[in-house]
Motif scaffolding. Sequence first.
Motif, PDB file in Angstrom:
ATOM      1  N   GLU A   1      -0.644   7.695 -15.500  1.00  0.00           N
ATOM      2  CA  GLU A   1      -0.381   6.374 -16.085  1.00  0.00           C
ATOM      3  C   GLU A   1       0.008   6.499 -17.551  1.00  0.00           C
ATOM      4  OE1 GLU A   1       0.105   2.300 -16.291  1.00  0.00           O
ATOM      5  OE2 GLU A   1      -0.361   3.397 -14.467  1.00  0.00           O
ATOM      6  N   THR A   2      -0.638   7.383 -18.269  1.00  0.00           N
ATOM      7  CA  THR A   2      -0.350   7.552 -19.695  1.00  0.00           C
ATOM      8  C   THR A   2       1.080   8.019 -19.916  1.00  0.00           C
ATOM      9  OG1 THR A   2      -2.665   8.052 -20.130  1.00  0.00           O
ATOM     10  CG2 THR A   2      -1.091   8.746 -21.799  1.00  0.00           C
ATOM     11  N   ILE A   3       1.544   8.996 -19.176  1.00  0.00           N
ATOM     12  CA  ILE A   3       2.913   9.484 -19.379  1.00  0.00           C
ATOM     13  C   ILE A   3       3.929   8.467 -18.878  1.00  0.00           C
ATOM     14  CG2 ILE A   3       3.094  10.893 -17.271  1.00  0.00           C
ATOM     15  CD1 ILE A   3       4.564  11.717 -20.753  1.00  0.00           C
ATOM     16  N   ILE A   4       3.601   7.742 -17.825  1.00  0.00           N
ATOM     17  CA  ILE A   4       4.524   6.702 -17.337  1.00  0.00           C
ATOM     18  C   ILE A   4       4.753   5.655 -18.423  1.00  0.00           C
ATOM     19  CG2 ILE A   4       4.755   4.756 -15.734  1.00  0.00           C
ATOM     20  CD1 ILE A   4       3.291   6.515 -13.644  1.00  0.00           C
ATOM     21  N   VAL A   5       3.686   5.174 -19.019  1.00  0.00           N
ATOM     22  CA  VAL A   5       3.799   4.144 -20.061  1.00  0.00           C
ATOM     23  C   VAL A   5       4.627   4.671 -21.235  1.00  0.00           C
ATOM     24  CG1 VAL A   5       2.482   2.829 -21.779  1.00  0.00           C
ATOM     25  CG2 VAL A   5       1.735   2.884 -19.390  1.00  0.00           C
ATOM     26  N   ALA A   6       4.408   5.909 -21.619  1.00  0.00           N
ATOM     27  CA  ALA A   6       5.170   6.488 -22.735  1.00  0.00           C
ATOM     28  C   ALA A   6       6.669   6.547 -22.418  1.00  0.00           C
ATOM     29  CB  ALA A   6       4.640   7.881 -23.063  1.00  0.00           C
ATOM     30  N   ILE A   7       7.029   6.981 -21.220  1.00  0.00           N
ATOM     31  CA  ILE A   7       8.443   7.075 -20.849  1.00  0.00           C
ATOM     32  C   ILE A   7       9.044   5.680 -20.681  1.00  0.00           C
ATOM     33  CG2 ILE A   7      10.111   8.004 -19.174  1.00  0.00           C
ATOM     34  CD1 ILE A   7       8.696  10.160 -20.903  1.00  0.00           C
ATOM     35  N   GLU A   8       8.283   4.741 -20.147  1.00  0.00           N
ATOM     36  CA  GLU A   8       8.772   3.359 -20.025  1.00  0.00           C
ATOM     37  C   GLU A   8       9.095   2.773 -21.398  1.00  0.00           C
ATOM     38  OE1 GLU A   8       6.659   1.732 -15.917  1.00  0.00           O
ATOM     39  OE2 GLU A   8       5.549   1.552 -17.810  1.00  0.00           O
TER      40      GLU A   8
ATOM     41  N   PRO B   1      -4.582   5.746   3.088  1.00  0.00           N
ATOM     42  CA  PRO B   1      -3.223   5.185   3.049  1.00  0.00           C
ATOM     43  C   PRO B   1      -2.953   4.364   1.789  1.00  0.00           C
ATOM     44  CG  PRO B   1      -4.142   4.953   5.240  1.00  0.00           C
ATOM     45  CD  PRO B   1      -5.244   5.478   4.358  1.00  0.00           C
ATOM     46  N   ALA B   2      -3.939   3.609   1.327  1.00  0.00           N
ATOM     47  CA  ALA B   2      -3.751   2.811   0.110  1.00  0.00           C
ATOM     48  C   ALA B   2      -3.538   3.707  -1.104  1.00  0.00           C
ATOM     49  CB  ALA B   2      -4.938   1.890  -0.108  1.00  0.00           C
ATOM     50  N   GLU B   3      -4.252   4.829  -1.162  1.00  0.00           N
ATOM     51  CA  GLU B   3      -4.083   5.770  -2.270  1.00  0.00           C
ATOM     52  C   GLU B   3      -2.700   6.411  -2.218  1.00  0.00           C
ATOM     53  OE1 GLU B   3      -7.357   8.429  -1.698  1.00  0.00           O
ATOM     54  OE2 GLU B   3      -8.698   7.218  -2.920  1.00  0.00           O
ATOM     55  N   ALA B   4      -2.265   6.785  -1.039  1.00  0.00           N
ATOM     56  CA  ALA B   4      -0.934   7.372  -0.897  1.00  0.00           C
ATOM     57  C   ALA B   4       0.131   6.375  -1.340  1.00  0.00           C
ATOM     58  CB  ALA B   4      -0.699   7.826   0.538  1.00  0.00           C
ATOM     59  N   GLU B   5      -0.054   5.121  -1.004  1.00  0.00           N
ATOM     60  CA  GLU B   5       0.908   4.087  -1.415  1.00  0.00           C
ATOM     61  C   GLU B   5       0.867   3.886  -2.927  1.00  0.00           C
ATOM     62  OE1 GLU B   5       3.921   1.726  -1.508  1.00  0.00           O
ATOM     63  OE2 GLU B   5       3.305   2.759   0.321  1.00  0.00           O
ATOM     64  N   GLU B   6      -0.326   3.906  -3.498  1.00  0.00           N
ATOM     65  CA  GLU B   6      -0.447   3.783  -4.955  1.00  0.00           C
ATOM     66  C   GLU B   6       0.243   4.957  -5.646  1.00  0.00           C
ATOM     67  OE1 GLU B   6      -3.914   2.956  -8.294  1.00  0.00           O
ATOM     68  OE2 GLU B   6      -4.464   4.003  -6.455  1.00  0.00           O
ATOM     69  N   ASP B   7       0.072   6.153  -5.120  1.00  0.00           N
ATOM     70  CA  ASP B   7       0.736   7.333  -5.682  1.00  0.00           C
ATOM     71  C   ASP B   7       2.251   7.181  -5.638  1.00  0.00           C
ATOM     72  OD1 ASP B   7      -1.779   8.356  -5.979  1.00  0.00           O
ATOM     73  OD2 ASP B   7      -1.566   9.925  -4.466  1.00  0.00           O
ATOM     74  N   ARG B   8       2.761   6.711  -4.509  1.00  0.00           N
ATOM     75  CA  ARG B   8       4.214   6.508  -4.381  1.00  0.00           C
ATOM     76  C   ARG B   8       4.707   5.489  -5.399  1.00  0.00           C
ATOM     77  NH1 ARG B   8       3.057   7.540   1.013  1.00  0.00           N
ATOM     78  NH2 ARG B   8       2.649   5.362   1.522  1.00  0.00           N
ATOM     79  N   ALA B   9       3.938   4.418  -5.588  1.00  0.00           N
ATOM     80  CA  ALA B   9       4.333   3.378  -6.539  1.00  0.00           C
ATOM     81  C   ALA B   9       4.363   3.921  -7.970  1.00  0.00           C
ATOM     82  CB  ALA B   9       3.391   2.181  -6.441  1.00  0.00           C
ATOM     83  N   LEU B  10       3.374   4.718  -8.322  1.00  0.00           N
ATOM     84  CA  LEU B  10       3.352   5.308  -9.667  1.00  0.00           C
ATOM     85  C   LEU B  10       4.522   6.269  -9.862  1.00  0.00           C
ATOM     86  CD1 LEU B  10      -0.453   5.973 -10.122  1.00  0.00           C
ATOM     87  CD2 LEU B  10       0.954   4.391 -11.466  1.00  0.00           C
ATOM     88  N   LEU B  11       4.767   7.093  -8.875  1.00  0.00           N
ATOM     89  CA  LEU B  11       5.875   8.031  -8.953  1.00  0.00           C
ATOM     90  C   LEU B  11       7.202   7.282  -9.078  1.00  0.00           C
ATOM     91  CD1 LEU B  11       6.713  10.964  -8.995  1.00  0.00           C
ATOM     92  CD2 LEU B  11       6.707  10.937  -6.497  1.00  0.00           C
ATOM     93  N   LEU B  12       7.338   6.204  -8.346  1.00  0.00           N
ATOM     94  CA  LEU B  12       8.547   5.386  -8.427  1.00  0.00           C
ATOM     95  C   LEU B  12       8.704   4.811  -9.830  1.00  0.00           C
ATOM     96  CD1 LEU B  12      10.980   4.106  -7.025  1.00  0.00           C
ATOM     97  CD2 LEU B  12       9.481   2.225  -6.347  1.00  0.00           C
ATOM     98  N   ARG B  13       7.612   4.321 -10.417  1.00  0.00           N
ATOM     99  CA  ARG B  13       7.673   3.802 -11.793  1.00  0.00           C
ATOM    100  C   ARG B  13       8.166   4.861 -12.763  1.00  0.00           C
ATOM    101  NH1 ARG B  13       2.172   1.653 -13.979  1.00  0.00           N
ATOM    102  NH2 ARG B  13       3.260   1.794 -15.973  1.00  0.00           N
ATOM    103  N   LEU B  14       7.626   6.076 -12.637  1.00  0.00           N
ATOM    104  CA  LEU B  14       8.045   7.157 -13.528  1.00  0.00           C
ATOM    105  C   LEU B  14       9.523   7.449 -13.345  1.00  0.00           C
ATOM    106  CD1 LEU B  14       7.312   9.367 -15.598  1.00  0.00           C
ATOM    107  CD2 LEU B  14       6.904  10.879 -13.647  1.00  0.00           C
ATOM    108  N   ARG B  15       9.930   7.639 -12.112  1.00  0.00           N
ATOM    109  CA  ARG B  15      11.337   7.964 -11.846  1.00  0.00           C
ATOM    110  C   ARG B  15      12.263   6.849 -12.301  1.00  0.00           C
ATOM    111  NH1 ARG B  15      10.699  10.573  -5.789  1.00  0.00           N
ATOM    112  NH2 ARG B  15       9.714  12.519  -6.474  1.00  0.00           N
ATOM    113  N   GLU B  16      11.861   5.606 -12.082  1.00  0.00           N
ATOM    114  CA  GLU B  16      12.708   4.476 -12.472  1.00  0.00           C
ATOM    115  C   GLU B  16      12.879   4.400 -13.985  1.00  0.00           C
ATOM    116  OE1 GLU B  16      14.723   2.431 -10.720  1.00  0.00           O
ATOM    117  OE2 GLU B  16      14.186   3.770  -9.067  1.00  0.00           O
ATOM    118  N   SER B  17      11.856   4.743 -14.741  1.00  0.00           N
ATOM    119  CA  SER B  17      12.002   4.711 -16.197  1.00  0.00           C
ATOM    120  C   SER B  17      12.993   5.782 -16.660  1.00  0.00           C
ATOM    121  CB  SER B  17      10.648   4.857 -16.897  1.00  0.00           C
ATOM    122  OG  SER B  17      10.019   6.067 -16.555  1.00  0.00           O
TER     123      SER B  17
END
Length: 193
Positions: free
Chosen positions: A62-69, A114-130
């Motif tokens: 989460e920390t690196i995602i926010v920084a790149i965003e 399954p919820a954790e796997a979905e959360e992981d995918r969502a975070l990864l998508l956020r990083l890639r999208e930024s």
Amino acid sequence: MTKIRSRQQLIDAAAKVFAEKGYDAARLEDIAAELDVLQGSLYYHVGSKAALYRLVLLQRFETIIVAIEKIAAGTASPEDKLRQAIREQLRYLARHRSESAHWFDSLPANDKAPAEAEEDRALLLRLRESWKAIIREGIRTGAIRKNVDASVAVLSILGMTNYVARWYDPDDSRTIDQIADTQFAMVWDGLAD
């Protein structure tokens, strides 16, 4: 014996133990010893080693995602944003060097709900999208060639930058910023119009 004062204290101690021993070899007893608490005290905060490891990874991610965003949303040129993002990614990996090499060793799939796997995918998508936002802006402004596939570019950049965690040595004559500048130059030379 002391008590766990905060969730952050728990996460920091777990990150240290996971970094030193790796996920498989680390035991909850080791983390309890690092905190100077009884192992049972950990269960008040977290249900398992896998859950604790997940807390560490999620916080770091989460920390690196926010920084790149923030970089992607800024007003700098696409070239400067890309330079800043690569530098931020490598500085972050270097700051957490002892543990970052393990960040990319995923837990076995059966350790994730399954919820954790979905959360992981969502975070990864956020990083890639930024990162993609930076590349797309460069394409839109003409700084980056129009035929560049933003997805492939981002996956390549992340592969290159993340792998630094496996080989970076702070005692090397190259600083993390010098490595980042070298990586940026290679990437930009391949993307620039």
